[in-house]
Design a protein around this motif. Structure first.
Motif, PDB file in Angstrom:
ATOM      1  N   GLY A  38       0.811  -1.218   0.000  1.00 37.39           N
ATOM      2  CA  GLY A  38       0.000   0.000   0.000  1.00 37.39           C
ATOM      3  C   GLY A  38       0.839   1.260   0.000  1.00 37.39           C
ATOM      4  O   GLY A  38       0.422   2.289  -0.526  1.00 37.39           O
ATOM      5  N   LEU A  39       2.038   1.187   0.591  1.00 38.83           N
ATOM      6  CA  LEU A  39       2.886   2.375   0.688  1.00 38.83           C
ATOM      7  C   LEU A  39       3.920   2.454  -0.425  1.00 38.83           C
ATOM      8  O   LEU A  39       4.472   3.519  -0.670  1.00 38.83           O
ATOM      9  CB  LEU A  39       3.618   2.404   2.034  1.00 38.83           C
ATOM     10  CG  LEU A  39       2.735   2.577   3.273  1.00 38.83           C
ATOM     11  CD1 LEU A  39       3.570   2.509   4.542  1.00 38.83           C
ATOM     12  CD2 LEU A  39       1.995   3.904   3.224  1.00 38.83           C
ATOM     13  N   SER A  40       4.177   1.330  -1.089  1.00 43.83           N
ATOM     14  CA  SER A  40       5.222   1.349  -2.123  1.00 43.83           C
ATOM     15  C   SER A  40       4.674   1.908  -3.433  1.00 43.83           C
ATOM     16  O   SER A  40       3.471   1.909  -3.669  1.00 43.83           O
ATOM     17  CB  SER A  40       5.791  -0.057  -2.338  1.00 43.83           C
ATOM     18  OG  SER A  40       4.754  -0.922  -2.738  1.00 43.83           O
ATOM     19  N   ARG A  41       5.586   2.426  -4.229  1.00 42.47           N
ATOM     20  CA  ARG A  41       5.174   3.078  -5.476  1.00 42.47           C
ATOM     21  C   ARG A  41       5.954   2.539  -6.688  1.00 42.47           C
ATOM     22  O   ARG A  41       6.216   3.255  -7.617  1.00 42.47           O
ATOM     23  CB  ARG A  41       5.425   4.602  -5.378  1.00 42.47           C
ATOM     24  CG  ARG A  41       4.539   5.293  -4.361  1.00 42.47           C
ATOM     25  CD  ARG A  41       3.118   5.479  -4.867  1.00 42.47           C
ATOM     26  NE  ARG A  41       2.233   5.996  -3.856  1.00 42.47           N
ATOM     27  CZ  ARG A  41       1.500   5.247  -3.039  1.00 42.47           C
ATOM     28  NH1 ARG A  41       1.560   3.932  -3.102  1.00 42.47           N
ATOM     29  NH2 ARG A  41       0.711   5.786  -2.151  1.00 42.47           N
ATOM     30  N   TRP A  42       6.336   1.276  -6.666  1.00 34.63           N
ATOM     31  CA  TRP A  42       7.119   0.726  -7.774  1.00 34.63           C
ATOM     32  C   TRP A  42       6.208   0.227  -8.889  1.00 34.63           C
ATOM     33  O   TRP A  42       5.008   0.067  -8.702  1.00 34.63           O
ATOM     34  CB  TRP A  42       8.076  -0.364  -7.295  1.00 34.63           C
ATOM     35  CG  TRP A  42       7.452  -1.367  -6.387  1.00 34.63           C
ATOM     36  CD1 TRP A  42       7.154  -1.192  -5.072  1.00 34.63           C
ATOM     37  CD2 TRP A  42       7.020  -2.691  -6.716  1.00 34.63           C
ATOM     38  NE1 TRP A  42       6.577  -2.322  -4.567  1.00 34.63           N
ATOM     39  CE2 TRP A  42       6.483  -3.260  -5.542  1.00 34.63           C
ATOM     40  CE3 TRP A  42       7.047  -3.459  -7.879  1.00 34.63           C
ATOM     41  CZ2 TRP A  42       5.981  -4.546  -5.512  1.00 34.63           C
ATOM     42  CZ3 TRP A  42       6.542  -4.747  -7.827  1.00 34.63           C
ATOM     43  CH2 TRP A  42       6.017  -5.275  -6.666  1.00 34.63           C
ATOM     44  N   ARG A  43       6.814  -0.015 -10.027  1.00 32.63           N
ATOM     45  CA  ARG A  43       6.053  -0.269 -11.258  1.00 32.63           C
ATOM     46  C   ARG A  43       5.183  -1.531 -11.223  1.00 32.63           C
ATOM     47  O   ARG A  43       4.080  -1.525 -11.711  1.00 32.63           O
ATOM     48  CB  ARG A  43       7.011  -0.373 -12.449  1.00 32.63           C
ATOM     49  CG  ARG A  43       7.302   0.971 -13.065  1.00 32.63           C
ATOM     50  CD  ARG A  43       8.097   0.767 -14.324  1.00 32.63           C
ATOM     51  NE  ARG A  43       8.409   2.030 -14.962  1.00 32.63           N
ATOM     52  CZ  ARG A  43       9.086   2.135 -16.078  1.00 32.63           C
ATOM     53  NH1 ARG A  43       9.547   1.047 -16.676  1.00 32.63           N
ATOM     54  NH2 ARG A  43       9.325   3.302 -16.606  1.00 32.63           N
ATOM     55  N   GLY A  44       5.737  -2.629 -10.669  1.00 37.64           N
ATOM     56  CA  GLY A  44       5.028  -3.904 -10.723  1.00 37.64           C
ATOM     57  C   GLY A  44       3.883  -4.025  -9.723  1.00 37.64           C
ATOM     58  O   GLY A  44       3.233  -5.065  -9.642  1.00 37.64           O
ATOM     59  N   ARG A  45       3.655  -2.938  -8.990  1.00 36.63           N
ATOM     60  CA  ARG A  45       2.662  -2.976  -7.917  1.00 36.63           C
ATOM     61  C   ARG A  45       1.258  -3.303  -8.433  1.00 36.63           C
ATOM     62  O   ARG A  45       0.522  -4.068  -7.832  1.00 36.63           O
ATOM     63  CB  ARG A  45       2.682  -1.614  -7.232  1.00 36.63           C
ATOM     64  CG  ARG A  45       1.850  -1.527  -6.003  1.00 36.63           C
ATOM     65  CD  ARG A  45       2.110  -0.204  -5.314  1.00 36.63           C
ATOM     66  NE  ARG A  45       1.003   0.138  -4.448  1.00 36.63           N
ATOM     67  CZ  ARG A  45       0.001   0.900  -4.811  1.00 36.63           C
ATOM     68  NH1 ARG A  45      -0.027   1.415  -6.020  1.00 36.63           N
ATOM     69  NH2 ARG A  45      -0.976   1.158  -3.976  1.00 36.63           N
ATOM     70  N   ARG A  46       0.937  -2.738  -9.596  1.00 40.27           N
ATOM     71  CA  ARG A  46      -0.404  -2.944 -10.153  1.00 40.27           C
ATOM     72  C   ARG A  46      -0.614  -4.422 -10.530  1.00 40.27           C
ATOM     73  O   ARG A  46      -1.674  -4.995 -10.274  1.00 40.27           O
ATOM     74  CB  ARG A  46      -0.591  -2.044 -11.389  1.00 40.27           C
ATOM     75  CG  ARG A  46      -2.006  -2.020 -11.914  1.00 40.27           C
ATOM     76  CD  ARG A  46      -2.127  -1.011 -13.037  1.00 40.27           C
ATOM     77  NE  ARG A  46      -2.016   0.343 -12.563  1.00 40.27           N
ATOM     78  CZ  ARG A  46      -3.071   1.070 -12.170  1.00 40.27           C
ATOM     79  NH1 ARG A  46      -4.269   0.534 -12.206  1.00 40.27           N
ATOM     80  NH2 ARG A  46      -2.928   2.290 -11.749  1.00 40.27           N
ATOM     81  N   ALA A  47       0.435  -5.010 -11.115  1.00 40.05           N
ATOM     82  CA  ALA A  47       0.332  -6.423 -11.506  1.00 40.05           C
ATOM     83  C   ALA A  47       0.136  -7.309 -10.276  1.00 40.05           C
ATOM     84  O   ALA A  47      -0.662  -8.253 -10.285  1.00 40.05           O
ATOM     85  CB  ALA A  47       1.592  -6.846 -12.264  1.00 40.05           C
ATOM     86  N   ILE A  48       0.862  -6.969  -9.206  1.00 41.45           N
ATOM     87  CA  ILE A  48       0.720  -7.725  -7.952  1.00 41.45           C
ATOM     88  C   ILE A  48      -0.716  -7.582  -7.423  1.00 41.45           C
ATOM     89  O   ILE A  48      -1.331  -8.557  -6.964  1.00 41.45           O
ATOM     90  CB  ILE A  48       1.730  -7.211  -6.888  1.00 41.45           C
ATOM     91  CG1 ILE A  48       3.168  -7.403  -7.366  1.00 41.45           C
ATOM     92  CG2 ILE A  48       1.502  -7.886  -5.527  1.00 41.45           C
ATOM     93  CD1 ILE A  48       3.742  -8.772  -7.196  1.00 41.45           C
ATOM     94  N   ALA A  49      -1.241  -6.352  -7.520  1.00 41.49           N
ATOM     95  CA  ALA A  49      -2.605  -6.102  -7.029  1.00 41.49           C
ATOM     96  C   ALA A  49      -3.624  -6.941  -7.803  1.00 41.49           C
ATOM     97  O   ALA A  49      -4.557  -7.504  -7.211  1.00 41.49           O
ATOM     98  CB  ALA A  49      -2.931  -4.620  -7.141  1.00 41.49           C
ATOM     99  N   VAL A  50      -3.424  -7.050  -9.124  1.00 42.65           N
ATOM    100  CA  VAL A  50      -4.338  -7.855  -9.945  1.00 42.65           C
ATOM    101  C   VAL A  50      -4.274  -9.318  -9.503  1.00 42.65           C
ATOM    102  O   VAL A  50      -5.299  -9.997  -9.371  1.00 42.65           O
ATOM    103  CB  VAL A  50      -3.980  -7.714 -11.453  1.00 42.65           C
ATOM    104  CG1 VAL A  50      -4.748  -8.728 -12.290  1.00 42.65           C
ATOM    105  CG2 VAL A  50      -4.278  -6.300 -11.933  1.00 42.65           C
TER     106      VAL A  50
END
Lengths: 218, 245
Positions: A38-50
């Motif tokens: 929730g606090l990180s802002r790296w690129r792969g974050r969205r893929a992890i969320a999916v």
């Protein structure tokens, strides 16, 4: 003791132990992971969320089947000797509950204004104190995550039936007992078990709501 | 531009901070220990960005930012250094919980003793005692600003950075805030960088005044010179209200 109560109590106790332990484990892993994501802002974050959101929709029988294959005599985790034990049921429910804990925690933490972090830091918070304070601000959502995980674990039947085997006095929990009693035509007993299941869920959620409302000092 | 003296607390040389549509550039600026530096300029001039740089909350893209003669690697400032500096934001965000909890928050972070007594004294000082048990999230904009100031002052920072701290306050409370900061400075040495739109306020509280325009530092001189005899014609235009932004 009444004969019915003697039949009931071990089932209720095992349900609480299995689901409670699974929620404890999934929360211990899921809340820190959720805060970090929730606090990180790296690129792969969205893929992890999916992936996490997909995990919320995982069919319990599929998890049960995969875990069965892993724990069975020819599986890579056979050495654990967990098949048809409460440990296997806890493992299955932990896997099922984890995406709920992580996913809801991520959303709750991400909903806290980003600016709050820098304001906390300007008051002298260390990185850990900053994370803890943000978690405190997101606490209602985090407790909701725990409640959702408990609901998922307690009401789940497919996975625990496959890896637990529904053995009387050993791996029989409320949901698997309801299925068995229904198949035997003991509808009154099955309905009574269902009422107990609902009562347990009600009590645990009332407790979680109480914790949600309490002050949680940073 | 600022004097180069031994009591120089901050020294900024050719500092740049770039955003997509805005760049802050500070050619040379010194902030002296114990002074009140008024930071003036129209909205969007870069005052808040400069304060964030001084607080160590963001990193300069270029140039030298020194704090006590040591390079101040903004963005990675060590916690002990950061704990000596506090920024009161323009739009403060309070934590859920009571006003008292918010005021005591910085003390708890530092593991200080006599938290309740210290917190009470600060609540009293800023006239917040009656609100102590109220939920901080139900306060008005002005009350929120007072609580934000209280939670900053209670930790006794050596450097207090103020970003429009009285923007939502009535004149009586503005006077109370100014008086409180004046009293605190009499009690102990505290450096204040005070961003404000209010020229009268800057004249009342600041030892020196600096003007920022379009992300550029125009000049930083004594308050008297700033208002009566500025060296840059743009400062004169700003002070006389002739400037069209």
């Amino acid at each position: 003791m009444f004969p019915v109560a003697a039949e009931f109590l071990p089932i209720v106790r095992l349900s609480l132990v299995v689901s409670g332990t699974a929620v404890l484990i999934s929360s211990s892993i899921g809340v820190p992971c959720g805060v970090w994501l929730g606090l990180s802002r790296w690129r792969g974050r969205r893929a992890i969320a999916v992936m996490i959101h997909t995990g919320m929709a995982l069919p319990p029988v599929v998890i049960g089947l995969l875990l069965y294959l892993l724990l069975s005599r020819s599986g890579p985790l056979a050495f654990l000797g967990w098949l048809f034990t409460p440990e296997a049921m806890i493992a299955a429910q932990t896997i099922l509950a984890l995406p709920f804990v992580i996913g809801i925690t991520v959303s709750s933490v991400a909903a806290v204004p980003t600016e709050l972090g820098s304001q906390i830091k300007s008051l002298g918070a260390s990185d850990w104190q900053c994370r803890w304070t943000i978690l405190r601000e997101a606490r209602r959502g985090v407790w909701l995550a725990v409640a959702a995980a408990f609901g998922r674990s307690l009401s789940e039947v497919g996975a625990v039936l496959i890896v637990g085997g529904n053995i009387q006095g050993h791996t029989r929990v409320l949901t698997t007992a309801i299925i068995l009693e229904t198949s035997k035509g003991r509808f009154e007993f099955a309905l009574a078990l269902g009422a107990v299941l609902l009562l347990v869920a009600l009590l645990v959620n009332a407790l979680i709501l109480r914790l949600q409302e309490n002050r949680w000092v940073a | 531009m600022g004097r180069m003296t031994d009591d120089c607390l901050y020294r900024l040389a050719d500092v740049r901070k770039d955003y997509e549509s805005f760049t802050l550039h500070i050619g040379n600026l010194d902030v002296h220990g114990g002074e009140v530096l008024g930071l003036l300029g129209p909205t969007g001039a870069g005052k808040s960005t400069l304060l964030r740089l001084l607080a160590g909350l963001c990193r300069a893209d270029q140039g030298d930012l020194g704090f006590e003669r040591r390079a101040f690697a903004s963005g990675d400032v060590a916690l002990p250094v950061r704990r000596r500096i506090t920024l009161v934001h323009q739009r403060p965000l309070l934590l859920s919980g009571t006003v008292r909890f918010n005021v005591e928050y910085g003390l708890r972070l530092r593991g200080r003793k006599q938290i309740a007594e210290t917190g009470n004294a600060m609540l009293e000082r800023l006239g917040l005692s009656k609100l102590a048990r109220q939920s901080a999230l139900t306060l008005s904009g002005g009350q929120t600003q007072l609580v934000a100031l209280a939670r900053a002052l209670v930790i006794e920072p050596e450097v207090l950075l103020l970003d429009e701290p009285t923007a939502h306050l009535d004149p009586a409370h503005v006077a109370r805030v100014e008086e409180t900061i004046r009293e605190v400075r009499q009690e102990r040495r505290m450096t204040v960088v005070w961003a404000t739109h209010n020229l009268f306020q800057a004249r009342r509280v600041a030892d020196r005044a600096a003007l920022l325009l379009n992300g550029q530092l125009v000049e930083a001189v004594s308050t008297e010179q700033f208002f009566s005899n500025p060296s840059d014609p743009r400062t004169d235009d700003f002070v006389q209200g002739r400037m069209v932004y």
